[in-house]
Design a protein around this motif. Structure first.
Motif, PDB file in Angstrom:
ATOM      1  N   MET A   1    -109.849  18.398 -68.001  1.00  0.00           N
ATOM      2  CA  MET A   1    -108.813  17.739 -68.792  1.00  0.00           C
ATOM      3  C   MET A   1    -108.189  16.589 -68.004  1.00  0.00           C
ATOM      4  O   MET A   1    -107.979  15.489 -68.540  1.00  0.00           O
ATOM      5  N   GLN A   2    -107.903  16.804 -66.738  1.00  0.00           N
ATOM      6  CA  GLN A   2    -107.312  15.741 -65.929  1.00  0.00           C
ATOM      7  C   GLN A   2    -108.247  14.537 -65.830  1.00  0.00           C
ATOM      8  O   GLN A   2    -107.805  13.381 -65.886  1.00  0.00           O
TER       9      GLN A   2
ATOM     10  N   ILE B   1    -104.445  25.620 -70.386  1.00  0.00           N
ATOM     11  CA  ILE B   1    -104.568  24.169 -70.549  1.00  0.00           C
ATOM     12  C   ILE B   1    -103.235  23.541 -70.925  1.00  0.00           C
ATOM     13  O   ILE B   1    -102.930  22.418 -70.521  1.00  0.00           O
TER      14      ILE B   1
ATOM     15  N   ALA C   1    -108.895  22.863 -66.300  1.00  0.00           N
ATOM     16  CA  ALA C   1    -107.781  21.960 -65.975  1.00  0.00           C
ATOM     17  C   ALA C   1    -108.287  20.663 -65.360  1.00  0.00           C
ATOM     18  O   ALA C   1    -107.823  19.571 -65.714  1.00  0.00           O
TER      19      ALA C   1
ATOM     20  N   THR D   1    -101.871  21.124 -67.964  1.00  0.00           N
ATOM     21  CA  THR D   1    -101.820  19.709 -68.345  1.00  0.00           C
ATOM     22  C   THR D   1    -100.399  19.173 -68.279  1.00  0.00           C
ATOM     23  O   THR D   1    -100.159  18.060 -67.790  1.00  0.00           O
TER      24      THR D   1
ATOM     25  N   TYR E   1     -99.565  18.616 -64.698  1.00  0.00           N
ATOM     26  CA  TYR E   1    -100.212  17.400 -64.202  1.00  0.00           C
ATOM     27  C   TYR E   1     -99.481  16.148 -64.682  1.00  0.00           C
ATOM     28  O   TYR E   1     -99.220  15.226 -63.892  1.00  0.00           O
TER      29      TYR E   1
ATOM     30  N   ILE F   1    -107.966  12.577 -69.020  1.00  0.00           N
ATOM     31  CA  ILE F   1    -106.724  11.798 -69.070  1.00  0.00           C
ATOM     32  C   ILE F   1    -106.855  10.544 -68.211  1.00  0.00           C
ATOM     33  O   ILE F   1    -106.470   9.437 -68.627  1.00  0.00           O
TER      34      ILE F   1
ATOM     35  N   MET G   1     -97.915  15.710 -75.363  1.00  0.00           N
ATOM     36  CA  MET G   1     -99.038  16.640 -75.260  1.00  0.00           C
ATOM     37  C   MET G   1     -98.631  17.997 -75.807  1.00  0.00           C
ATOM     38  O   MET G   1     -97.473  18.418 -75.675  1.00  0.00           O
TER      39      MET G   1
END
Length: 213
Positions: free
Chosen positions: A52-53, A146, A49, A150, A153, A56, A163
């Motif tokens: 992925m953040q 995920i 996680a 995501t 987030y 982004i 997404m």
């Protein structure tokens, strides 16, 4: 303008992961003036996680498609929802973590819907002759993690970036290898599969439909 694409590294008893192969193959391609940035995430509950953040924050993407392997599925599965639970089942992650019935995030938010146009994506793939369906369960492993984390987030940051998550099946080579390992010559079953080229085209169509939706 960036389209963020992620796959996962191999895990469990899989020596390959088509989601990683597709992410690498499509990295740098352009769709409607947007460049795909492909990345391979670790199969680790305590890292995925946050990585992925970071992606982004670094890329400020126009749309995000995360992908992973669902070895028993016969086509492309476009996931509708991620739920707030980590449970590894019979497959530990690549750091040997084995969460059981754990919350991904504290609180009462049970699930998040994908914000890609899920049904439109599946309709487009079927029109293109690509086997696909809407899936209502992303499981409870890192593919679900995920999607849920995501979306959580993005909501917390008040970002309206589309997404979603797409499960990919085995490639024919993977299916053949598993049949060899499982005594395919003695009547063992063969895993369903799709060519890597068709899987990559499915992800291109997913991005294109999202941009035009």
């Amino acid at each position: 303008m960036t389209l963020l694409l992620t796959g996962y590294e191999p895990f469990g008893d899989h020596d390959e992961n088509p989601s990683a192969m597709v992410a690498r193959e499509l990295d740098g391609e352009e769709i409607a003036g947007h460049e795909i940035s492909g990345h391979v995430l670790p199969v680790q509950f305590d890292r995925t996680a946050s990585e992925m953040q970071n992606l982004i924050e670094t890329h400020d993407p126009t749309a995000i498609v995360a992908t992973g392997l669902a070895a028993g599925r016969a086509g492309i599965s476009v996931e509708r929802v991620g739920i707030n639970v980590n449970d590894c089942g019979s497959t530990p992650d690549n750091a040997d973590a084995e969460p059981r019935n754990e919350r991904i995030r504290p609180g009462n938010q049970a699930g998040f819907f994908a914000t890609l146009p899920v049904v439109s994506v599946v309709e487009e793939l079927l029109e293109r002759g690509i086997p696909a369906h809407v899936s209502n369960t992303a499981g409870t492993h890192l593919c679900n993690n995920i999607l849920y984390s995501t979306q959580a987030y993005l909501e917390a940051e008040k970002l309206d970036t589309p997404m979603g998550f797409v499960h990919l099946p085995c490639t024919p080579g993977m299916a053949a290898q598993r049949a060899r390992d499982g005594n395919g010559t003695s009547g063992a079953s063969v895993k369903p599969s799709l060519s890597l080229a068709m899987q990559a085209e499915a992800i291109r169509r997913t991005f294109d439909t999202t941009l035009n939706g």
